[in-house]
Scaffold this active site. Structure first.
Site, short mmCIF file in Angstrom:
data_model
loop_
_atom_site.label_atom_id
_atom_site.label_comp_id
_atom_site.label_asym_id
_atom_site.label_seq_id
_atom_site.Cartn_x
_atom_site.Cartn_y
_atom_site.Cartn_z
CB THR A 161 -37.92 15.13 55.89
OG1 THR A 161 -37.72 16.52 55.72
CG2 THR A 161 -38.76 14.62 54.75
CB SER B 248 -37.39 11.38 48.88
OG SER B 248 -36.49 11.63 49.93
CB SER B 249 -32.52 13.80 48.02
OG SER B 249 -32.86 14.51 46.88
CB THR C 252 -34.35 16.09 55.95
OG1 THR C 252 -35.17 16.60 54.92
CG2 THR C 252 -34.39 14.60 55.98
NE ARG D 169 -40.95 11.93 49.55
CZ ARG D 169 -40.22 12.99 49.86
NH1 ARG D 169 -39.84 13.20 51.12
NH2 ARG D 169 -39.84 13.84 48.93
CG ASN E 250 -39.61 19.52 51.64
OD1 ASN E 250 -38.44 19.24 51.47
ND2 ASN E 250 -40.34 20.11 50.72
N GLY F 68 -31.81 18.03 51.93
CA GLY F 68 -32.45 18.14 50.61
C GLY F 68 -31.64 17.39 49.57
CG ASP G 89 -39.19 17.08 48.02
OD1 ASP G 89 -38.53 18.08 47.67
OD2 ASP G 89 -38.91 16.41 49.02
N1 GLY Z 1 -37.68 16.68 51.40
C1 GLY Z 1 -36.37 16.38 51.06
C2 GLY Z 1 -36.24 15.04 50.42
O1 GLY Z 1 -37.09 14.19 50.62
O2 GLY Z 1 -35.31 14.81 49.71
#
Ligand code: GLY
Length: 567
Positions: free
Chosen positions: A397, A450-451, A379, A107, A399, A472, A421
């Site tokens: 991603t 993040s998701s 993503t 990340r 984003n 997302g 985020d």
């Molecule tokens: N940028 C989307 C996520 O990391 O969830």
């Protein structure tokens, strides 16, 4: 770049096959995406046919799933610039044939000069344009470090894995109709967000079949080929990033780049319906809330229900509401904030979360907040499986689509807009409408929540489903629904990927239904009290199912150019 009509395409076909090694012959102009592939020895599913083909060629050349995943990720950075990247970040979940499960967190991080209220004006009002667009929106990229962390499990030399991406960038490839539309749609932003006009801007509109050539990107990839991780985080590329920041008033420094590290994390692992789920821990919220949602589903005996009936959708919606309320309150970078993970996924806590659930009656996010704890689109996802028993699930991603839309001049790659985020201010929604609190406030060096939920489902410690999706905040609900659809509702992988999905994320208090969702079920949900909003699409789920005889069914989502490859 030059335009090629579809008629001419076939005539010049032989000239447009690029050779990337002994067997790497890619048809870069008249490729097609394949939605379902049955394979015996290995499969790749990704957002782009050329990237899946690159991964397949690596598998055929004797590479393992990790080799193929690295080559696919690098190819996506070229052929799928909206989300494939070297200027962003991501998460890898790897199951090795010896039984080990590995999770790698690459990340992005907040630059050293970032500070908590950097996206607020002097009156404390959020400046979302700054967290979402241009230079200041970019976090320190993690993808290249992530790739080299993955290299520890690869079997082929790195040079072989990056060559196809270099060739695709240097010689170009024909863009799809979707890519043409998306580049045209983003043209004004590309002009606005860049100090030097990037190759993505063309005087006349892009059309399907136009050739996109990215010489600067090819040079950057060659530097990475020759100097490894340092080819990105130090030397010429780092200097170009720092110079870009200076021109555009961004804050990523050469020191931030030098200090960036991908992290090997302990996977989230748990049992569900006799299967072992292996997924991503924080700094992605995905694994924690997936575990919460699946455990709550089992507590309410979801297996006795059916796909997308009012009963099952309502239960899953209320489960999603509760998990996302916890996400907003408690989740953030575990290196910076103490997170009560054990409690959040414990039986007793989750039983308590379901106490106020009433079948047939819509809950409310005014009433259902985060649980009480008494202790301190765009993503992209790809899945790979090989004949040896290795499997890789990666979500990566920038984003938003094309990230910050800022290209590092001279280096040819897009920077992410991942700073959005973070929670720029407690309770203020980000671009996905997600809110957060202190746990996800901006701090130098911290990873934004993040998701992303790359996941591998194991049966008897062998890969059974390799899955994930972009989207997302809808990522985790889509992965959750795909698992429930396949394991509880006994749905085929093809249906689980392609049937309409739904999404609730606590705030805003609305139930999103994907186009094509059964209107009769929607009516029942409205009667229960749900506020419904329709979305044109939710997720682009890529699944490989490994069948009992060892063959693989690779399914690419019908929602985009996504494509499966296998042999
Ligand atoms: N940028 C989307 C996520 O990391 O969830």
């Amino acid at each position: 770049m030059q335009k090629i009509s579809s008629l001419v395409k076939f005539i010049i076909l032989s000239a447009c096959i690029i050779s990337c090694g002994p067997t790497h012959r890619l048809n870069t102009t008249t490729y097609e995406s394949k939605k379902v592939v049955e394979a015996k020895y290995g499969a790749v599913v990704s957002a782009h046919a050329l990237a899946s083909e690159v991964g397949l060629q690596i598998l055929k050349d004797g590479g393992n799933a990790v080799d193929a995943a690295i080559a696919t990720q690098l190819a996506l950075a070229v052929v799928y610039p909206a989300a494939g990247n070297i200027g962003g970040g991501g998460f890898s979940v790897i199951h090795l044939k010896d039984g080990r499960n590995i999770t790698i967190d690459y990340r992005e991080t907040a630059p050293g000069a970032a500070f908590r209220d950097m996206y607020l004006d002097k009156n404390g009002n959020p400046l979302m344009d700054l967290s979402q667009n241009g230079h200041l929106a970019a976090g320190v990229p993690g993808t290249v470090a992530g790739i080299f962390e993955c290299m520890k499990y690869a079997s082929l030399p790195f040079k072989k894995l990056i060559d196809p991406a270099i060739m695709l960038a240097d010689k170009g490839f024909a863009i799809t109709a979707n890519e043409a539309a998306s580049l045209n749609h983003t043209k004004e932003d590309f002009i606005k967000m860049n100090t030097v006009v990037p190759v993505f801007v063309k005087s006349t509109p892009w059309e399907a079949g136009d050739i996109l050539i990215q010489k600067d990107l090819a040079k950057t990839l060659s530097l990475i080929k020759d100097h490894g991780q340092k080819g990105f985080y130090e030397g010429e590329t780092a200097a170009l990033i720092a110079a870009e920041m200076k021109r555009g008033h961004g804050i990523i420094s050469e020191e931030d780049l030098r200090k960036y590290e991908a992290k090997n994390r302990t996977p989230v692992e748990f049992e569900y319906q006799g299967y072992q789920i292996v997924t991503m821990p924080l700094s992605s919220s995905g694994g924690v809330i997936l575990q919460q949602m699946l455990k709550m589903s089992a507590m309410k005996n979801i297996s006795s229900m059916q796909f997308e009936t009012p009963e099952s959708v309502q239960l899953m919606t209320e489960i999603e509401r509760r998990a996302y309320a916890d996400r907003a309150k408690y989740l953030g970078d575990p290196d910076f904030y103490k997170i009560p993970i054990k409690t959040l996924v414990s039986e007793a806590y989750l039983q308590g979360r379901l106490k106020d659930y009433k079948p047939g009656v819509a809950g409310s996010s005014e009433v259902t907040k985060e649980g009480v704890i008494h202790e301190s689109d765009e993503t992209t996802h790809f899945s790979v499986a090989d004949k040896y028993g290795n499997a890789v699930s990666i979500t990566t991603t920038l984003n938003g689509g094309y990230g910050s839309r800022t290209v590092v001049a001279g280096a040819g790659f897009l920077l992410n807009n991942e700073m959005d985020d973070f929670s720029v201010k407690p309770g203020v929604p980000n671009m996905y409408g997600a809110v957060g609190q202190e746990a996800n406030a901006v701090q130098p060096g911290k990873r934004m929540l993040s998701s992303m939920t790359p996941t591998i489902v194991l049966k008897d410690n062998k890969p059974f489903i390799v899955l994930g999706t972009p989207g997302g905040t809808t990522i985790t609900t889509s992965v959750y629904q795909t698992i429930v659809d396949m394991l509880d509702f006994k749905m085929s992988a093809i249906d689980a990927v392609n049937k309409p999905k739904f999404h609730h994320q606590w705030l805003p208090d609305q139930l999103d239904l994907e186009k094509g969702f059964d209107p009769e079920v929607a009516k029942s949900l409205i009667k229960m009290g749900y506020k419904i909003k329709y979305r044109s699409s939710i997720g682009r789920t890529e699944v490989i199912q490994i069948n009992p005889d060892g063959t693989m069914t690779a399914v690419a989502d019908h929602r985009g150019d996504d494509s499966a490859a296998g042999y």
